[in-house]
Motif scaffolding. Structure first.
Motif, mmCIF file in Angstrom:
data_model
loop_
_atom_site.group_PDB
_atom_site.id
_atom_site.type_symbol
_atom_site.label_atom_id
_atom_site.label_comp_id
_atom_site.label_asym_id
_atom_site.label_seq_id
_atom_site.Cartn_x
_atom_site.Cartn_y
_atom_site.Cartn_z
ATOM 1 N N ASP A 19 43.733 102.059 85.341
ATOM 2 C CA ASP A 19 44.190 102.162 83.953
ATOM 3 C C ASP A 19 44.243 100.786 83.287
ATOM 4 O OD1 ASP A 19 44.482 104.927 83.787
ATOM 5 O OD2 ASP A 19 46.507 104.887 84.651
ATOM 6 N N LEU A 20 44.624 99.770 84.072
ATOM 7 C CA LEU A 20 44.720 98.419 83.521
ATOM 8 C C LEU A 20 43.349 97.794 83.279
ATOM 9 C CD1 LEU A 20 47.651 97.029 85.726
ATOM 10 C CD2 LEU A 20 47.752 97.649 83.298
ATOM 11 N N ASN A 21 42.316 98.353 83.885
ATOM 12 C CA ASN A 21 40.977 97.769 83.789
ATOM 13 C C ASN A 21 40.043 98.595 82.899
ATOM 14 O OD1 ASN A 21 39.119 95.678 84.616
ATOM 15 N ND2 ASN A 21 38.081 97.221 85.866
ATOM 16 N N GLN A 22 40.592 99.267 81.922
ATOM 17 C CA GLN A 22 39.754 100.089 81.052
ATOM 18 C C GLN A 22 38.677 99.282 80.346
ATOM 19 O OE1 GLN A 22 41.885 102.581 78.337
ATOM 20 N NE2 GLN A 22 43.183 103.512 79.907
ATOM 21 N N ASP A 23 39.006 98.058 79.969
ATOM 22 C CA ASP A 23 38.054 97.215 79.246
ATOM 23 C C ASP A 23 37.255 96.308 80.180
ATOM 24 O OD1 ASP A 23 38.951 98.255 76.827
ATOM 25 O OD2 ASP A 23 40.562 96.761 76.702
ATOM 26 N N ARG A 24 37.367 96.540 81.473
ATOM 27 C CA ARG A 24 36.651 95.778 82.488
ATOM 28 C C ARG A 24 36.950 94.280 82.394
ATOM 29 N NH1 ARG A 24 33.512 99.177 80.008
ATOM 30 N NH2 ARG A 24 32.557 97.537 78.761
ATOM 31 N N GLU A 25 38.179 93.960 82.112
ATOM 32 C CA GLU A 25 38.591 92.565 82.023
ATOM 33 C C GLU A 25 39.094 92.027 83.364
ATOM 34 O OE1 GLU A 25 38.278 90.515 79.543
ATOM 35 O OE2 GLU A 25 37.366 92.021 78.233
ATOM 36 N N LEU A 26 39.447 92.918 84.284
ATOM 37 C CA LEU A 26 39.971 92.479 85.577
ATOM 38 C C LEU A 26 38.862 92.346 86.613
ATOM 39 C CD1 LEU A 26 43.240 94.636 85.762
ATOM 40 C CD2 LEU A 26 42.853 92.420 84.661
ATOM 41 N N TRP A 27 37.910 93.248 86.577
ATOM 42 C CA TRP A 27 36.721 93.180 87.430
ATOM 43 C C TRP A 27 35.619 93.998 86.782
ATOM 44 C CZ3 TRP A 27 40.862 96.361 88.797
ATOM 45 C CH2 TRP A 27 40.582 97.708 88.916
ATOM 46 N N LYS A 28 34.387 93.807 87.214
ATOM 47 C CA LYS A 28 33.260 94.490 86.599
ATOM 48 C C LYS A 28 32.450 95.322 87.579
ATOM 49 C CE LYS A 28 32.315 91.425 82.682
ATOM 50 N NZ LYS A 28 33.558 90.643 82.728
ATOM 51 N N LEU A 29 32.362 94.911 88.807
ATOM 52 C CA LEU A 29 31.348 95.445 89.702
ATOM 53 C C LEU A 29 31.922 96.376 90.769
ATOM 54 C CD1 LEU A 29 28.408 95.403 90.763
ATOM 55 C CD2 LEU A 29 29.024 93.375 92.086
ATOM 56 N N GLY A 30 31.478 97.621 90.786
ATOM 57 C CA GLY A 30 31.614 98.513 91.936
ATOM 58 C C GLY A 30 33.012 98.892 92.371
ATOM 59 N N THR A 31 33.101 99.227 93.655
ATOM 60 C CA THR A 31 34.342 99.735 94.245
ATOM 61 C C THR A 31 35.038 98.722 95.138
ATOM 62 O OG1 THR A 31 33.032 100.679 96.048
ATOM 63 C CG2 THR A 31 33.551 102.125 94.185
ATOM 64 N N LEU A 32 34.377 97.639 95.499
ATOM 65 C CA LEU A 32 35.043 96.658 96.357
ATOM 66 C C LEU A 32 36.176 95.934 95.644
ATOM 67 C CD1 LEU A 32 35.324 95.267 99.037
ATOM 68 C CD2 LEU A 32 33.481 93.691 98.385
ATOM 69 N N PRO A 33 36.008 95.465 94.396
ATOM 70 C CA PRO A 33 37.145 94.810 93.731
ATOM 71 C C PRO A 33 38.394 95.686 93.645
ATOM 72 C CG PRO A 33 35.122 94.309 92.562
ATOM 73 C CD PRO A 33 34.774 95.352 93.575
ATOM 74 N N PRO A 34 38.295 96.950 93.179
ATOM 75 C CA PRO A 34 39.516 97.761 93.188
ATOM 76 C C PRO A 34 40.024 98.042 94.604
ATOM 77 C CG PRO A 34 37.620 99.103 92.581
ATOM 78 C CD PRO A 34 37.173 97.690 92.557
ATOM 79 N N GLY A 35 39.090 98.037 95.586
ATOM 80 C CA GLY A 35 39.532 98.201 96.968
ATOM 81 C C GLY A 35 40.330 97.010 97.449
ATOM 82 N N LEU A 36 39.882 95.801 97.100
ATOM 83 C CA LEU A 36 40.623 94.595 97.477
ATOM 84 C C LEU A 36 42.018 94.609 96.867
ATOM 85 C CD1 LEU A 36 37.823 91.878 97.000
ATOM 86 C CD2 LEU A 36 38.607 92.892 99.147
ATOM 87 N N ILE A 37 42.112 95.087 95.629
ATOM 88 C CA ILE A 37 43.413 95.154 94.956
ATOM 89 C C ILE A 37 44.280 96.244 95.563
ATOM 90 C CG2 ILE A 37 44.500 95.803 92.773
ATOM 91 C CD1 ILE A 37 42.292 94.324 91.318
#
Length: 618
Positions: free
Chosen positions: A526-544
């Motif tokens: 929800d916080l990354n709707q504008d893709r300002e926290l990460w842009k690529l794939g599923t690994l960044p949200p997985g790391l978080i």
């Protein structure tokens, strides 16, 4: 009286003749062995070389002849009578100097110099190299011979494929001369040089190593070298040459930048494109699946799907052939195949094809389940933020519009594969398998090489995710994937924290539910709707999502890089339980790295009727 006087006079005359001989001659000289020829020559040569040159003016003076080798070195050779043995030896030396760039053996300037020294010491002939030549030998001892073979300084080992390197170097030098005003003013030289360029280009063709060159390549190389030597005499202004080389260097760098960009685009395009064979395969399988009756469409051993005592695998893919390799390689290396259960989830288009493949090719005693993601009614946009985002107009424009002002320069950030919900199912494992306690997640671009049952015995120590860390390389840390200029990221995470790999992960579903991991994932999405926290794939949200909830597994379980790195350590590959073709160079694509393709293709039966009909070959 007169007779006595005459005898006395004769005696004194004889005495005057004999006395000097007796006084000035060694009495033992007559008993000594005469000088040998060798001793005589040594004395004469010693006298010759130890005397001042001006004292030898009575000897015939030698006329110097300047010889030019293939590398452009001038060698001064002094000649005397053609019929003398010294001249023969000197002629042999001259021939070796001239052929120092023409022989296929390791003749080098050093060897020629050694030969000169040998002749000099053996026959004491005044053969000399000019001071200029000596300096060139010292400064350019790594110059190429006639075969283009270059030697490293201080080393007698020839550089690999030196002929090809030398031919390419000649073409560059020729282009420089053709562009210089002084050379253009000489039309005869320009015609000759262009002819040599064409000859070398034909000889070089597409050769990448010396063995690819035709036999005439050596002749072309020597002819080009002679023509370039003429160009060197015509153009003696080094500053002009330097300026031209700088301009050529800048032009080459710009062309390289453009080609790199084109290569990246074409690689991304190829990676997203389905080969004809892989497009044909699901069509053939789907047709045959719907020709079966309902009883023939069912898998055996469905009672094992929720048995927590067995080894359960989660595999989400729309690639039938890749999925079959994962299952086949796992079962081939399993100690107890009957205890392994594969839960495959695919999309609606490939559901029938996936089921038909495993109905026609059952994995031994293992259990197979194939599900359609469209049948997960609980997975909808009201529940999943990522589904809501994936279906939004802004997200579709971001991934598919070719030109817009806020587009990312790196096209990999806009790969449409990230629009597939199959790519995000890994964050909903407890919902998909509500009655299981532990699941091993596998990507469809991996190959299993050893038994994996030991992973279920690993104690995750209260963590949710068990994965192999990848921070051996600097670009696998958090700051590579997350935007640390955003305060939400910088305040909650460490930019130097070690990343880890998706592809083979052990998930403790009981701990997952206890820590409410899915809700953590939803909040950050929800916080990354504008893709300002990460842009690529599923690994960044997985790391978080699994931040401080990941247990590092031993590296021998999972080796990565076979989809982009041609230099993965062979020992790491051989000892790995799982090898991962992460990257664009998948083994089922033509752009796959040939060195690694065999690990994957050995689990494919290319004689299978479906593969032959779809023209799928190794």
């Amino acid at each position: 009286m007169m007779v006595k006087l005459r005898n006395l006079v004769l005696f004194f005359m004889l005495l005057t003749v004999v006395a000097p001989i007796l006084l000035y001659t060694d009495p033992a000289a007559s008993f000594k062995t005469p000088f040998s020829k060798r001793d005589f020559l040594e004395d004469v040569t010693a006298l010759t070389f130890n005397s001042d040159e001006n004292r030898l003016n009575l000897l015939p003076r030698e006329s110097p002849a300047v010889l030019r080798g293939g590398g452009g070195e001038e060698v001064v050779v002094y000649s005397v009578d053609k019929n003398s043995r010294r001249q023969e030896a000197r002629d042999q030396l001259s021939a070796r100097v001239l052929s120092a760039t023409d022989d296929d053996d390791d003749n080098s300037i050093k060897q020629v110099a050694d030969s000169a020294s040998e002749i000099h010491s053996r026959e004491r002939t005044p053969v000399q190299l000019s001071q200029q030549t000596s300096e060139k030998v010292d400064d350019h001892h790594d110059e190429p011979n006639a075969f283009g073979a270059k030697k490293e300084k201080g080393n007698n080992v020839l550089l690999p494929d030196a002929q090809v390197r030398h031919l390419k170097d000649q073409l560059i030098r020729a282009k420089v001369y053709l562009s210089l005003p002084s050379a253009k003013a000489n039309p005869h030289f320009v015609r000759e040089l262009r002819l040599r360029v064409k000859e070398v280009q034909r000889a070089l063709a597409d050769a990448s190593k010396d063995s690819d060159l035709p036999k005439t390549a050596i002749d072309k190389l020597k002819a080009m070298e002679q023509t370039l030597a003429k160009g060197k005499q015509i153009q003696d202004d080094c500053s002009t040459v330097v300026k031209k080389l700088r301009a050529m260097l800048h032009s080459a760098e710009e062309q390289l930048r453009v080609h790199k960009k084109q290569t990246m685009f074409l690689t991304q395009l190829t990676a997203k494109t389905i080969p004809k064979g892989l497009h044909c395969l699901p069509l053939r399988l789907t047709t045959d699946y719907y020709a079966l009756n309902s009883s023939q469409q069912q898998f055996p051993n469905q009672d094992k799907l929720e048995d927590t005592q067995l080894y359960h695998y989660a595999l989400f893919s729309d690639n039938v052939l890749a999925t079959s390799v994962v299952v086949n390689s796992t079962i081939t290396n399993a100690k107890h195949p009957s205890k392994h259960v594969f839960h495959i989830v695919t999309d609606r288009l490939n559901y029938a094809a996936m089921r038909m493949w495993f109905l026609d090719n059952p994995p031994g005693k293992a259990t197979i389940q194939v599900q359609n993601v469209e049948e997960f009614t609980w997975l909808n946009s009201s529940y999943s933020p990522v589904l809501k985002q994936l279906s939004s107009r802004s997200m579709i424009d971001y991934y598919f519009r070719a030109h817009h002002t806020n587009s990312d320069t790196n096209i990999k950030f806009r790969n449409p594969k990230y629009l597939s919900i199959l790519n995000h199912l890994r964050f909903y494992l407890p919902e998909i398998f509500p009655k299981l306690s532990k699941v091993l997640f596998l990507d469809d671009d991996i190959v299993v090489q050893k038994d994996l049952s030991g992973l279920w015995l690993v104690d995750l120590k209260g963590n949710v995710n068990g994965a192999v860390e990848t921070c051996g390389e600097s670009f696998h840390r958090f700051d590579r994937y997350l935007n640390f200029s955003n305060p939400l990221i910088s305040k909650n995470f460490d930019p130097r924290a070690c990343g880890w790999a998706y592809g083979m992960n052990v998930f403790d579903l009981d701990e997952w539910k206890r820590q409410n991991i899915t809700e953590v994932y939803h909040r950050w999405q929800d916080l990354n709707q504008d893709r300002e926290l990460w842009k690529l794939g599923t690994l960044p949200p997985g790391l978080i999502t699994f931040w401080r909830r990941t247990y590092p597994l031993d590296r021998k379980w999972h080796t990565l890089g076979l989809g982009y790195n041609p230099s993965v350590n062979q020992r790491d590959i051989e000892r790995a339980a799982v090898i991962h073709y992460n990257g664009n160079l998948k083994p089922w694509l033509e752009i796959g790295i040939p060195r690694y393709r065999g690990f994957w293709s050995k689990h494919v039966d290319y004689e299978h009727v479906y593969l032959r009909e779809c023209n799928i070959n190794p």
